[in-house]
Design a protein around this motif. Structure first.
Motif, PDB file in Angstrom:
ATOM      1  N   ASP A  66     -33.376 -39.473  12.225  1.00  9.22           N
ATOM      2  CA  ASP A  66     -32.757 -38.074  11.754  1.00  9.22           C
ATOM      3  C   ASP A  66     -32.876 -38.055   9.916  1.00  9.22           C
ATOM      4  N   ALA A  67     -32.985 -39.106   9.397  1.00  5.60           N
ATOM      5  CA  ALA A  67     -33.023 -39.194   8.125  1.00  5.60           C
ATOM      6  C   ALA A  67     -33.439 -40.659   7.583  1.00  5.60           C
ATOM      7  N   ILE A  68     -34.099 -40.236   6.453  1.00  2.00           N
ATOM      8  CA  ILE A  68     -34.671 -41.536   5.623  1.00  2.00           C
ATOM      9  C   ILE A  68     -34.256 -41.311   4.116  1.00  2.00           C
ATOM     10  N   LEU A  69     -33.699 -42.440   3.303  1.00  2.00           N
ATOM     11  CA  LEU A  69     -33.164 -42.241   2.198  1.00  2.00           C
ATOM     12  C   LEU A  69     -33.707 -43.315   1.243  1.00  2.00           C
ATOM     13  N   ALA A  70     -34.169 -42.787   0.257  1.00  2.00           N
ATOM     14  CA  ALA A  70     -34.817 -43.842  -0.847  1.00  2.00           C
ATOM     15  C   ALA A  70     -33.524 -44.558  -1.476  1.00  2.00           C
ATOM     16  N   VAL A  71     -33.656 -45.823  -1.543  1.00  2.00           N
ATOM     17  CA  VAL A  71     -32.657 -46.957  -2.192  1.00  2.00           C
ATOM     18  C   VAL A  71     -33.369 -47.629  -3.192  1.00  2.00           C
ATOM     19  N   GLU A  72     -32.321 -48.075  -4.055  1.00  3.83           N
ATOM     20  CA  GLU A  72     -32.930 -49.345  -4.837  1.00  3.83           C
ATOM     21  C   GLU A  72     -31.541 -50.169  -5.204  1.00  3.83           C
ATOM     22  N   LYS A  73     -31.884 -51.516  -5.590  1.00  2.00           N
ATOM     23  CA  LYS A  73     -30.761 -52.158  -5.803  1.00  2.00           C
ATOM     24  C   LYS A  73     -30.072 -51.875  -7.246  1.00  2.00           C
ATOM     25  N   ILE A  74     -29.057 -51.805  -7.199  1.00  2.00           N
ATOM     26  CA  ILE A  74     -28.214 -51.204  -8.589  1.00  2.00           C
ATOM     27  C   ILE A  74     -27.224 -52.378  -8.841  1.00  2.00           C
ATOM     28  N   SER A  75     -26.824 -52.223 -10.206  1.00  6.70           N
ATOM     29  CA  SER A  75     -25.744 -53.199 -10.472  1.00  6.70           C
ATOM     30  C   SER A  75     -24.410 -52.734  -9.999  1.00  6.70           C
ATOM     31  N   LEU A  76     -23.745 -53.428  -9.427  1.00  6.99           N
ATOM     32  CA  LEU A  76     -22.371 -53.055  -8.813  1.00  6.99           C
ATOM     33  C   LEU A  76     -21.527 -52.316  -9.850  1.00  6.99           C
ATOM     34  N   SER A  77     -21.448 -52.874 -11.033  1.00  3.65           N
ATOM     35  CA  SER A  77     -20.585 -52.198 -11.919  1.00  3.65           C
ATOM     36  C   SER A  77     -20.854 -50.751 -12.109  1.00  3.65           C
ATOM     37  N   GLU A  78     -22.133 -50.232 -11.594  1.00  2.33           N
ATOM     38  CA  GLU A  78     -22.306 -48.725 -11.724  1.00  2.33           C
ATOM     39  C   GLU A  78     -22.193 -48.147 -10.175  1.00  2.33           C
ATOM     40  N   SER A  79     -21.427 -48.711  -9.212  1.00  2.00           N
ATOM     41  CA  SER A  79     -21.370 -48.271  -8.065  1.00  2.00           C
ATOM     42  C   SER A  79     -20.833 -46.912  -7.836  1.00  2.00           C
ATOM     43  N   GLU A  80     -20.123 -46.638  -8.884  1.00  2.00           N
ATOM     44  CA  GLU A  80     -19.449 -45.224  -8.887  1.00  2.00           C
ATOM     45  C   GLU A  80     -20.321 -44.262  -9.290  1.00  2.00           C
TER      46      GLU A  80
ATOM     47  N   PRO B 133     -18.437 -45.207  -4.524  1.00  2.00           N
ATOM     48  CA  PRO B 133     -17.344 -46.100  -4.315  1.00  2.00           C
ATOM     49  C   PRO B 133     -17.028 -46.884  -5.184  1.00  2.00           C
ATOM     50  N   LEU B 134     -15.767 -47.622  -5.476  1.00  2.00           N
ATOM     51  CA  LEU B 134     -15.510 -48.611  -6.547  1.00  2.00           C
ATOM     52  C   LEU B 134     -16.023 -49.779  -6.186  1.00  2.00           C
TER      53      LEU B 134
END
Ligand code: UTP
Length: 290
Positions: A156-170, A194-195
């Motif tokens: 029902d959905a497909i989302l594009a993702v990429e690996k990010i730096s966790l310091s930028e999760s917000e 999220p934090l």
């Protein structure tokens, strides 16, 4: 592969990070070398075979309508002056067979709300969402085309993702990943901004989505979420509870053109490859960085 004929292109945000450039013109009209971000978005949709473009527009809506509308005066001036190449460029903005619809989002209440504004145009069809301020440069197939190839019955959905730096999760919607096969990942959950300590992974969602119409019912009654906005991510979180949602780790480089730094990086990377100014620009750049 399921049929997707429509794309929603939201362009009604305030673009505060680019003020004063965005005072009278939408952020999506900022240009990378010589092309507005929103035209890159339209071209990526066309590359995926999608020909119905639904723009969500805000207070500066005329600028976007004018860009994709017919410019009879300019065309006849160019004809008179025999500027055939420029004329051809203009005609390519909206190729034959492509339709553009403009829907007003009266207030920028959030991306989820922007998508919901398109409900009457989407009706009960599958659709894509493409955010122009996330520019993806890929070698072979555009990001949306890659995702479409994975959009199958039962999803029902497909989302594009990429690996990010966790310091930028917000800055991102972060997915809780399940099994991964190649570039396709099962999504067990999703959280908006999220934090770092609460992030389920370092997979951040970027501005490309494909949905069945099921998402619309989840967006309808959604309360405001992070940043007091109606978040698309929160709608997806509800969808996950009774549907199959996948993430797709796309091939290509993503530029966050909603930020000044990402926008400048995109301009440099596109300029060095530009067929006319590329070589001169590369030489100039070399001189500067020495
Ligand atoms: P952003 O989160 O980058 O927000 O929107 P923004 O308001 O445009 O920019 P800043 O943060 O103030 O600088 C992501 C995408 O969603 C659209 C934006 O136009 C952009 O394409 N959007 C966002 C809407 O269309 N409506 C909204 O209510 C919010």
């Amino acid at each position: 592969m399921l049929n997707v004929k429509k794309v929603v292109i939201p362009a009604a945000g305030l673009g505060t990070r680019f003020l004063p450039a965005t005072k009278a013109s939408p952020k999506e009209m900022l240009t990378v070398v010589d092309k507005p971000l929103i035209q890159f978005a339209a071209e990526e949709a066309l590359d995926a075979g999608i020909k119905e473009l639904i723009f969500i527009v805000g207070r500066n809506k005329n600028v976007i309508e004018d860009h994709f509308g017919k410019s009879s005066e300019l065309e006849s001036e160019l004809e008179k002056k025999n500027k055939t190449e420029s004329l051809e460029l203009l005609k390519q903005v909206v190729p034959e067979g492509v339709t553009c619809a403009y829907i007003r989002q009266a207030e920028p209440l959030g991306l989820g709300h922007a998508v919901l504004c398109a409900a009457s145009a989407i009706k009960d069809e599958n659709f894509a969402v493409l955010l122009p301020d996330d520019l993806v440069k890929s070698e072979s197939r555009g990001c949306l085309k890659q995702m479409l190839e994975e959009f199958e019955e039962g999803i029902d959905a497909i989302l594009a993702v990429e690996k990010i730096s966790l310091s930028e999760s917000e800055k991102y919607g972060i997915v809780d990943p399940g099994t991964q096969r190649g570039r396709v990942i099962d999504v067990n959950g999703i959280l908006e901004k999220p934090l770092a300590k609460d992030a389920a992974s370092d997979y951040g969602v970027v501005g490309r989505y494909i949905f069945t119409p099921k998402i619309l019912s989840f967006l309808r009654d959604l309360p405001a979420g992070a940043g007091n906005e109606i978040q698309l991510t929160d709608g997806i979180a509800s969808l996950i509870s009774n549907s199959k949602v996948k993430a797709y780790e796309f091939e290509g480089v993503r530029y966050d053109c909603g930020s000044k730094l990402g926008f400048l990086k995109a301009n440099v990377d596109y300029a060095v490859e530009h067929p006319i100014i590329g070589s001169e620009f590369r030489n100039w750049l070399k001189g500067r960085t020495q």
